[in-house]
Design an enzyme around this catalytic site. Structure first.
Site, PDB file in Angstrom:
ATOM      1  N   ASP A 185       0.867  -1.166   0.000  1.00 59.59           N
ATOM      2  CA  ASP A 185       0.000   0.000   0.000  1.00 59.59           C
ATOM      3  C   ASP A 185       0.918   1.235   0.000  1.00 59.59           C
ATOM      4  OD1 ASP A 185      -2.257   1.749   0.548  1.00 59.59           O
ATOM      5  OD2 ASP A 185      -1.511   1.822   2.612  1.00 59.59           O
ATOM      6  N   ASP A 194      -0.331   5.051   0.761  1.00 59.44           N
ATOM      7  CA  ASP A 194      -0.662   6.099   1.735  1.00 59.44           C
ATOM      8  C   ASP A 194      -0.703   5.547   3.153  1.00 59.44           C
ATOM      9  OD1 ASP A 194      -0.986   8.235  -0.141  1.00 59.44           O
ATOM     10  OD2 ASP A 194      -2.759   7.161  -0.832  1.00 59.44           O
TER      11      ASP A 194
HETATM   12  C1  XBP Z   1      -5.543   5.937   0.325  1.00 66.21           C
HETATM   13  C2  XBP Z   1      -6.688   6.810   0.211  1.00 66.21           C
HETATM   14  C3  XBP Z   1      -6.681   7.821  -0.806  1.00 66.21           C
HETATM   15  C4  XBP Z   1      -5.874   9.054  -0.522  1.00 66.21           C
HETATM   16  C5  XBP Z   1      -6.223  10.106  -1.540  1.00 66.21           C
HETATM   17  O1  XBP Z   1      -5.961   4.678   0.865  1.00 66.21           O
HETATM   18  O2  XBP Z   1      -7.647   6.665   0.916  1.00 66.21           O
HETATM   19  O3  XBP Z   1      -7.997   8.218  -0.935  1.00 66.21           O
HETATM   20  O4  XBP Z   1      -6.192   9.550   0.748  1.00 66.21           O
HETATM   21  O5  XBP Z   1      -5.928   9.679  -2.802  1.00 66.21           O
HETATM   22  P1  XBP Z   1      -4.998   3.430   0.803  1.00 66.21           P
HETATM   23  P2  XBP Z   1      -6.630  10.328  -4.096  1.00 66.21           P
HETATM   24  O6  XBP Z   1      -3.762   3.810   1.556  1.00 66.21           O
HETATM   25  O7  XBP Z   1      -5.733   2.339   1.513  1.00 66.21           O
HETATM   26  O8  XBP Z   1      -4.756   3.108  -0.638  1.00 66.21           O
HETATM   27  O9  XBP Z   1      -7.051  11.719  -3.755  1.00 66.21           O
HETATM   28  O10 XBP Z   1      -5.565  10.313  -5.169  1.00 66.21           O
HETATM   29  O11 XBP Z   1      -7.802   9.461  -4.422  1.00 66.21           O
HETATM   30 MG    MG Z   2      -3.017   3.133   3.414  1.00 65.08          MG
END
Ligand code: XBP
Ligand code: MG
Length: 250
Positions: free
Chosen positions: A10, A12
């Site tokens: 993952d 973020d």
């Molecule tokens: C990541 C997210 C994304 C980011 C924003 O979740 O929830 O929505 O916060 O990204 P994960 P975008 O780590 O579970 O993948 O604005 O580019 O959608």
């Molecule tokens: Mg995440």
């Protein structure tokens, strides 16, 4: 001891603490540019993280936290415009080096590369954002370290749905038990587990510490380094950082 055919990360919250200092800040800048007085502070953003995907999160905010806002007729177009502006701000924050990788991430990526174990990404954010983070932390060619990048709208349903992990596994020709997933959130763990991944390593952060990680194999505060060892939820320290030896024993 099961073979490791891929490490799937993952982005973020897992590779870097991008939510609080990257995405949140970029959303607020995009809102200001558009003349909106919306302010997503650190606490509110934590509640908005219940919904993954930036466009989906803006709609969730309007439906649940800002009902007084009169939605434009073309809501999808309006949200897409805000989200594009947010992505531009996010990329700029990455160029400025605002968000470093979490401890142990670069070390483990390099160890896996040296051992010839394929790497992949499974994320809800856009491929643009992933590229920007990797380029500005690991170098211009870092995107090529990853055999597959599963990102954003490439699948219809975002995490906690398993679609993005299913997509990555299918592209790599793997079944879930051969891969190890790295996540930071309950939604991410659900997504990976429902795709059949049995070995899930969670590194928590301030937003996710109290979430349900009952389907994870290991829950730590960080991947760690030799001089900064990972801790489990009860505070006990591992005797080594997360490396391939430790992962093979999962
Ligand atoms: C990541 C997210 C994304 C980011 C924003 O979740 O929830 O929505 O916060 O990204 P994960 P975008 O780590 O579970 O993948 O604005 O580019 O959608
Ligand atoms: Mg995440």
């Amino acid at each position: 001891m099961a073979a490791i055919e891929a490490l799937i990360f993952d982005v973020d919250g897992t590779l870097a603490d991008t939510e609080r200092d990257g995405h949140r800040v970029a959303f607020n800048r995009a809102f200001a540019d558009a003349g909106l007085d919306w302010d997503w502070d650190v606490d509110l953003y934590g509640r908005l993280l219940a919904v993954t995907g930036g466009k989906e999160r803006i709609k969730f905010y309007l439906n649940e936290f800002n009902m007084a806002f009169e939605k434009p007729a073309d809501l999808d177009g309006f949200v897409a415009g805000l989200h594009a502006a947010k992505t531009a701000h996010y990329k700029q924050l990455m160029v400025e080096g605002r968000v470093p990788l979490r401890p142990g991430v670069e070390r483990l990526l390099r160890e896996a590369r040296d051992a010839g174990i394929p790497l992949a990404i499974a994320t809800t954010t856009t491929v643009d954002n992933v590229t920007s983070l990797l380029e500005n932390t690991l170098g211009a060619d870092a995107i090529d370290w990853f055999a597959e990048i599963g990102a954003g709208d490439i699948v219809p349903a975002k995490k906690p749905a398993p679609d993005i992990y299913d997509w990555v596994l299918q592209r790599m020709g793997l079944s879930g038990p051969l891969a190890i997933a790295f996540e930071d959130s309950g939604h991410g763990v659900s997504s990976a587990a429902d795709a059949g991944i049995e070995r899930i390593v969670v590194t928590t952060n301030d937003y996710t510490r109290d979430q349900d990680f009952s389907r994870a194999a290991l829950v730590l505060d960080q991947l760690g380094e030799d001089d900064r060892l990972p801790r489990t939820a009860d505070g006990s320290e591992l005797d080594r950082p997360v490396d391939l030896g430790l992962l093979r024993a999962l």
